[in-house]
Design a protein around this motif. Structure first.
Motif, PDB file in Angstrom:
ATOM      1  N   TRP A  34      20.110  -5.982  36.136  1.00  0.00           N
ATOM      2  CA  TRP A  34      20.235  -4.877  35.095  1.00  0.00           C
ATOM      3  C   TRP A  34      19.124  -4.435  34.293  1.00  0.00           C
ATOM      4  CZ3 TRP A  34      25.028  -2.579  33.949  1.00  0.00           C
ATOM      5  CH2 TRP A  34      26.228  -2.854  34.985  1.00  0.00           C
ATOM      6  N   SER A  35      18.705  -3.616  34.009  1.00  0.00           N
ATOM      7  CA  SER A  35      17.848  -3.086  33.171  1.00  0.00           C
ATOM      8  C   SER A  35      18.345  -2.625  31.878  1.00  0.00           C
ATOM      9  CB  SER A  35      16.780  -1.943  33.641  1.00  0.00           C
ATOM     10  OG  SER A  35      17.598  -0.739  33.837  1.00  0.00           O
ATOM     11  N   LEU A  36      17.418  -2.702  30.776  1.00  0.00           N
ATOM     12  CA  LEU A  36      17.946  -2.094  29.552  1.00  0.00           C
ATOM     13  C   LEU A  36      18.595  -0.744  29.817  1.00  0.00           C
ATOM     14  CD1 LEU A  36      18.471  -2.354  26.429  1.00  0.00           C
ATOM     15  CD2 LEU A  36      15.878  -1.940  26.272  1.00  0.00           C
ATOM     16  N   ASP A  37      17.835   0.110  30.468  1.00  0.00           N
ATOM     17  CA  ASP A  37      18.115   1.481  30.718  1.00  0.00           C
ATOM     18  C   ASP A  37      19.515   1.766  31.218  1.00  0.00           C
ATOM     19  OD1 ASP A  37      15.666   2.593  29.778  1.00  0.00           O
ATOM     20  OD2 ASP A  37      14.732   2.723  31.879  1.00  0.00           O
ATOM     21  N   GLN A  38      19.920   0.792  32.226  1.00  0.00           N
ATOM     22  CA  GLN A  38      21.151   0.817  32.657  1.00  0.00           C
ATOM     23  C   GLN A  38      22.244   0.506  31.646  1.00  0.00           C
ATOM     24  OE1 GLN A  38      19.707  -1.905  35.740  1.00  0.00           O
ATOM     25  NE2 GLN A  38      20.882  -0.381  37.419  1.00  0.00           N
ATOM     26  N   ILE A  39      21.953  -0.324  30.746  1.00  0.00           N
ATOM     27  CA  ILE A  39      22.927  -0.947  29.703  1.00  0.00           C
ATOM     28  C   ILE A  39      22.980  -0.152  28.571  1.00  0.00           C
ATOM     29  CG2 ILE A  39      23.269  -2.876  27.988  1.00  0.00           C
ATOM     30  CD1 ILE A  39      21.891  -4.572  30.307  1.00  0.00           C
ATOM     31  N   ALA A  40      22.099   0.761  28.162  1.00  0.00           N
ATOM     32  CA  ALA A  40      22.070   1.428  27.005  1.00  0.00           C
ATOM     33  C   ALA A  40      23.136   2.602  26.982  1.00  0.00           C
ATOM     34  CB  ALA A  40      20.527   1.821  26.788  1.00  0.00           C
ATOM     35  N   GLY A  41      23.802   2.409  25.902  1.00  0.00           N
ATOM     36  CA  GLY A  41      24.918   3.540  25.699  1.00  0.00           C
ATOM     37  C   GLY A  41      24.262   4.867  25.029  1.00  0.00           C
ATOM     38  N   ALA A  42      25.069   5.893  25.204  1.00  0.00           N
ATOM     39  CA  ALA A  42      24.426   7.197  24.678  1.00  0.00           C
ATOM     40  C   ALA A  42      24.612   7.105  23.223  1.00  0.00           C
ATOM     41  CB  ALA A  42      25.616   8.392  24.962  1.00  0.00           C
ATOM     42  N   ARG A  43      25.465   6.379  22.285  1.00  0.00           N
ATOM     43  CA  ARG A  43      25.544   6.222  20.979  1.00  0.00           C
ATOM     44  C   ARG A  43      24.828   4.862  20.443  1.00  0.00           C
ATOM     45  NH1 ARG A  43      30.947   8.198  19.315  1.00  0.00           N
ATOM     46  NH2 ARG A  43      29.947   8.987  17.266  1.00  0.00           N
ATOM     47  N   GLY A  44      24.299   3.990  21.327  1.00  0.00           N
ATOM     48  CA  GLY A  44      23.597   2.954  20.905  1.00  0.00           C
ATOM     49  C   GLY A  44      23.832   1.794  21.918  1.00  0.00           C
ATOM     50  N   THR A  45      23.422   0.596  21.478  1.00  0.00           N
ATOM     51  CA  THR A  45      23.347  -0.579  22.456  1.00  0.00           C
ATOM     52  C   THR A  45      23.587  -1.636  21.741  1.00  0.00           C
ATOM     53  OG1 THR A  45      21.802   0.649  23.855  1.00  0.00           O
ATOM     54  CG2 THR A  45      22.053  -1.862  24.168  1.00  0.00           C
ATOM     55  N   LEU A  46      24.460  -2.702  22.014  1.00  0.00           N
ATOM     56  CA  LEU A  46      24.606  -4.127  21.400  1.00  0.00           C
ATOM     57  C   LEU A  46      24.228  -5.197  22.547  1.00  0.00           C
ATOM     58  CD1 LEU A  46      25.981  -5.895  19.225  1.00  0.00           C
ATOM     59  CD2 LEU A  46      27.919  -5.754  20.571  1.00  0.00           C
ATOM     60  N   ILE A  47      23.344  -5.991  22.304  1.00  0.00           N
ATOM     61  CA  ILE A  47      22.768  -6.975  22.877  1.00  0.00           C
ATOM     62  C   ILE A  47      23.165  -8.411  22.360  1.00  0.00           C
ATOM     63  CG2 ILE A  47      20.709  -8.274  23.779  1.00  0.00           C
ATOM     64  CD1 ILE A  47      21.291  -5.488  25.306  1.00  0.00           C
ATOM     65  N   VAL A  48      23.895  -9.447  23.047  1.00  0.00           N
ATOM     66  CA  VAL A  48      24.435 -10.368  22.499  1.00  0.00           C
ATOM     67  C   VAL A  48      23.612 -11.680  23.132  1.00  0.00           C
ATOM     68  CG1 VAL A  48      26.365 -12.071  21.859  1.00  0.00           C
ATOM     69  CG2 VAL A  48      26.425  -9.391  22.045  1.00  0.00           C
ATOM     70  N   PHE A  49      22.985 -12.517  22.411  1.00  0.00           N
ATOM     71  CA  PHE A  49      22.554 -13.812  23.106  1.00  0.00           C
ATOM     72  C   PHE A  49      23.603 -14.770  22.760  1.00  0.00           C
ATOM     73  CE2 PHE A  49      18.568 -11.417  22.361  1.00  0.00           C
ATOM     74  CZ  PHE A  49      17.893 -11.802  23.631  1.00  0.00           C
ATOM     75  N   MET A  50      24.049 -15.361  24.000  1.00  0.00           N
ATOM     76  CA  MET A  50      25.289 -16.269  23.993  1.00  0.00           C
ATOM     77  C   MET A  50      24.936 -17.282  25.184  1.00  0.00           C
ATOM     78  SD  MET A  50      28.410 -14.081  25.136  1.00  0.00           S
ATOM     79  CE  MET A  50      28.992 -14.355  26.702  1.00  0.00           C
ATOM     80  N   CYS A  51      25.999 -18.171  25.273  1.00  0.00           N
ATOM     81  CA  CYS A  51      25.843 -19.019  26.224  1.00  0.00           C
ATOM     82  C   CYS A  51      27.327 -19.696  26.421  1.00  0.00           C
ATOM     83  CB  CYS A  51      25.055 -20.255  25.769  1.00  0.00           C
ATOM     84  SG  CYS A  51      25.614 -21.219  24.638  1.00  0.00           S
ATOM     85  N   ASN A  52      27.525 -20.670  27.411  1.00  0.00           N
ATOM     86  CA  ASN A  52      29.000 -21.043  27.911  1.00  0.00           C
ATOM     87  C   ASN A  52      29.563 -21.983  26.951  1.00  0.00           C
ATOM     88  OD1 ASN A  52      28.486 -19.163  30.014  1.00  0.00           O
ATOM     89  ND2 ASN A  52      28.262 -20.744  31.448  1.00  0.00           N
TER      90      ASN A  52
END
Length: 184
Positions: A27-45
């Motif tokens: 997945w690239s950022l381009d594929q993830i980005a939404g038309a109205r914004g993007t949320l990136i969450v750093f997390m783990c299990n």
């Protein structure tokens, strides 16, 4: 060890990336980005802060996606020191929690460093132009169960961002520190 993510870096342009998800798809950022914004969450299990909010994060992410905001989570923890956060453990975690967004592996930790990620969870809310407009917490509950009337700070902020407005000053997110690899 608990860490607090700063609420600064507003104005940061989202660093680009291409990372594999828990099923191995890139997945690239381009594929993830939404038309109205993007949320990136750093997390783990394994992080108790993540485990405490995961159900609310799934709910809120689905709502934001329906609103035109792209969402992805990134796991950058050192899997040699924390095998429960390994790439192999991510798919069962994603399935068990029915994540409605790509759960990506940052094995090199280069993306986490580019974003200056501090803890899990660590939320980055970008506008449609991929400029950081929100870096704060999901809500006020932390590791505790959320009250039924808890204010949904992340959702409120991202709705404002999507509308081209400035969200109020965020409260910092608290979580487990990112588990950085030690350099040999």
């Amino acid at each position: 060890m608990a860490a607090e993510a700063p609420t600064d870096r507003l104005g940061l342009v989202a660093p680009d990336f291409t990372l594999p998800d828990s099923a191995g798809r890139l997945w690239s950022l381009d594929q993830i980005a939404g038309a109205r914004g993007t949320l990136i969450v750093f997390m783990c299990n394994h992080c108790p802060y993540v485990l405490a909010i995961i159900d609310r994060l799934v709910r809120d992410a689905a709502e934001l996606q329906a609103f035109g905001i792209g969402v992805a989570a990134i796991n950058a923890n050192d899997e040699a020191a924390y095998p429960e956060d390994s790439f192999a453990a991510m798919a069962p975690f994603a399935q068990a929690h029915r994540l409605p967004f790509p759960y990506l592996r940052d094995e090199s930790q280069a993306v986490a460093r580019a974003y200056d990620a501090v803890c899990t969870p660590d939320f980055y809310g970008f506008d449609a132009g991929r400029v950081l407009r929100y870096r704060g917490r999901l809500d006020s509950s932390g590791r505790e169960p959320a009250a039924p009337d808890v204010r949904r700070e992340l959702v409120e902020a991202m709705r404002l961002v999507a509308a081209g407005q400035t969200p109020p000053d965020p409260k910092p997110c608290i979580g487990c520190s990112i588990k950085w690899r030690t350099e040999a």
